[in-house]
Design an enzyme around this catalytic site. Sequence first.
Site, short mmCIF file in Angstrom:
data_model
loop_
_atom_site.label_atom_id
_atom_site.label_comp_id
_atom_site.label_asym_id
_atom_site.label_seq_id
_atom_site.Cartn_x
_atom_site.Cartn_y
_atom_site.Cartn_z
N PHE A 154 34.35 43.07 37.27
CA PHE A 154 35.78 43.36 37.20
C PHE A 154 36.63 42.35 37.97
O PHE A 154 37.82 42.57 38.18
CB PHE A 154 36.06 44.77 37.74
N CYS A 269 59.48 66.60 27.71
CA CYS A 269 59.96 65.22 27.89
C CYS A 269 59.22 64.16 27.08
O CYS A 269 59.84 63.38 26.37
CB CYS A 269 59.91 64.88 29.37
N LYS A 272 59.69 64.18 23.09
CA LYS A 272 61.11 64.07 22.74
C LYS A 272 61.68 62.69 23.09
O LYS A 272 62.34 62.05 22.28
CB LYS A 272 61.85 65.19 23.49
N1 LIG Z 1 36.63 35.00 33.97
C1 LIG Z 1 36.88 36.24 34.34
O1 LIG Z 1 37.87 36.55 35.00
C2 LIG Z 1 35.92 37.33 33.97
C3 LIG Z 1 35.99 38.55 34.65
C4 LIG Z 1 35.08 39.54 34.33
C5 LIG Z 1 34.15 39.33 33.32
N2 LIG Z 1 34.12 38.14 32.66
C6 LIG Z 1 33.09 37.95 31.63
O2 LIG Z 1 31.99 37.25 32.22
C7 LIG Z 1 31.41 36.36 31.27
C8 LIG Z 1 31.46 34.93 31.80
O3 LIG Z 1 32.81 34.57 31.98
P1 LIG Z 1 33.21 33.25 32.76
O4 LIG Z 1 34.69 33.27 32.89
O5 LIG Z 1 32.38 33.10 33.99
O6 LIG Z 1 32.78 32.14 31.68
P2 LIG Z 1 32.58 30.58 31.89
O7 LIG Z 1 32.75 29.96 30.57
O8 LIG Z 1 33.44 30.12 33.03
O9 LIG Z 1 31.07 30.46 32.37
C9 LIG Z 1 29.97 30.65 31.54
C10 LIG Z 1 28.93 29.60 31.93
O10 LIG Z 1 27.70 29.88 31.29
C11 LIG Z 1 27.10 28.62 30.96
N3 LIG Z 1 26.06 28.87 29.95
C12 LIG Z 1 26.19 29.19 28.65
N4 LIG Z 1 24.99 29.37 28.08
C13 LIG Z 1 24.06 29.18 29.04
C14 LIG Z 1 22.65 29.22 29.08
N5 LIG Z 1 21.94 29.53 28.01
N6 LIG Z 1 22.03 28.96 30.24
C15 LIG Z 1 22.74 28.64 31.34
N7 LIG Z 1 24.07 28.58 31.38
C16 LIG Z 1 24.73 28.85 30.25
C17 LIG Z 1 28.27 27.79 30.47
O11 LIG Z 1 27.98 26.42 30.45
C18 LIG Z 1 29.33 28.17 31.50
O12 LIG Z 1 29.32 27.33 32.61
C19 LIG Z 1 32.19 36.57 29.96
O13 LIG Z 1 31.54 37.54 29.18
C20 LIG Z 1 33.51 37.11 30.44
O14 LIG Z 1 34.16 37.89 29.44
C21 LIG Z 1 34.96 37.12 32.97
#
Ligand SMILES: NC(=O)c1ccc[n+]([C@@H]2O[C@H](COP(=O)([O-])OP(=O)(O)OC[C@H]3O[C@@H](n4cnc5c(N)ncnc54)[C@H](O)[C@@H]3O)[C@@H](O)[C@H]2O)c1
Length: 417
Positions: A154, A269, A272
Amino acid sequence: MITVIGLGFVGLTTALGFSDKSYPVYGYEIDEKKKEQLRTGNIPFYEPYLEEKLNQHLNKGFTIVDDLQEAVNNSKVIFFCVGTPSNTDGSADLTYIFDAIKSVVGYINKPEFKVLVLKSTIPPSTTSEKIKPFLGNLGYRIGVDIGLTNNPEFLREGYAWDDFMNPDRIVIGREDEKSGMIVEKIYQTFDAPIYQVTLNTGEFIKYLSNTMLATLISFANEQSIIARTIGDIDIKQAFQVLHLDKRWVGAPASMTSYVYPGCGFGGYCLPKDTKALVSQSLFNSYSPELLISTLKVNETIKEFVVSDVVNKVKANENIGILGLAFKPNSNDIRETPAKAIIERLIQKGFKNIIAYDPLAMEDFKGAYSLPVEYADSLQSLLSKTNHTVILTAWPEFIKNEELIKRKNVFDYRYLYA
Ligand SMILES: NC(=O)c1ccc[n+]([C@@H]2O[C@H](COP(=O)([O-])OP(=O)(O)OC[C@H]3O[C@@H](n4cnc5c(N)ncnc54)[C@H](O)[C@@H]3O)[C@@H](O)[C@H]2O)c1
């Protein structure tokens, strides 16, 4: 030892957070450029505190590996933090998740029982209906040969470190107890409530949170459009005053009672006033889609309750309605969901409806001439029917859970969930 796959915002924060908690952590990143930059102690994106933490832990508790096999072999728990971007049709692209899982499981020997933790945001049922069968086809039995959990994150970008280290809550979706307990143990030094939930619930909670936030933002934006069509409204000031409502304060704030499922809003409320603002806005040539949808969903939920009852109870059976007021501790029956739901049950052929409300029975009877029998007590109602539908969250119904649950209960105020 923990391995974190994917060192983006979430993965790097997770890896360094666990290092800070004194766990030895391996990080694995597929992007060579990003990996090399991280190895020089520089982070490829802006995020307060992370670079300091990287330099504090790099090559001490935190090792960025080239060799995934070494990391997997030496780890008990593997966190997947790869991206889950949108496909062109809006669905989640799970390619990175499956590629990462494939690369990891090749190195897992069954007797070692390693736990896979999906930290990436994945649509509800992905773990149970896609990842679990995928592992099953490779010969892994969940909870026996391999552990499988999800653990939504989160954190907010810009506050990633503080959000990760001081979370409001930790959610672990799991099917088997062993996997859940191993992941829970890792989080034990974090000062936050830990919820072990079903796999689908774990994923759902993350989407619940993000879609609620998105809806609130669209709500604010739609209100700003409505205000502009009316004119002479200081929208910033209006929102600042809105924020002073004491229902926003506290943990949990009283406002949470509005973000809780039920069988629809009613009373004098909300229906309406929402209708009036929609009407005024339409008159000003702006169609407020969010508010129109808000009213529509308020009808849909009542239809949903009725169809649930109709599917499970025969129309010639007696059915008990518990609660007629639109909310507890009130005798207000204006636009109460109970009226619409009883009317629809009657339309569906239910003839033996018995109702009880601790306070609102006389008002309901007087306002709506519905062919309903009124019971003079909860006990009397329960003596006449095998099915009850709870429509108002009265304390009396909470207190008498054991008695009410002897019957088949449609708990549409989630009193006993
Ligand atoms: N960014 C946010 O604020 C946030 C918050 C909560 C949840 N999330 C979720 O977390 C997940 C990651 O988000 P993020 O913002 O860190 O993404 P990001 O793109 O910054 O990081 C993902 C990383 O994974 C690497 N990667 C991809 N495939 C790989 C593999 N097979 N082996 C090793 N590395 C690999 C990519 O090169 C990249 O560096 C997503 O599902 C996102 O929705 C993001």
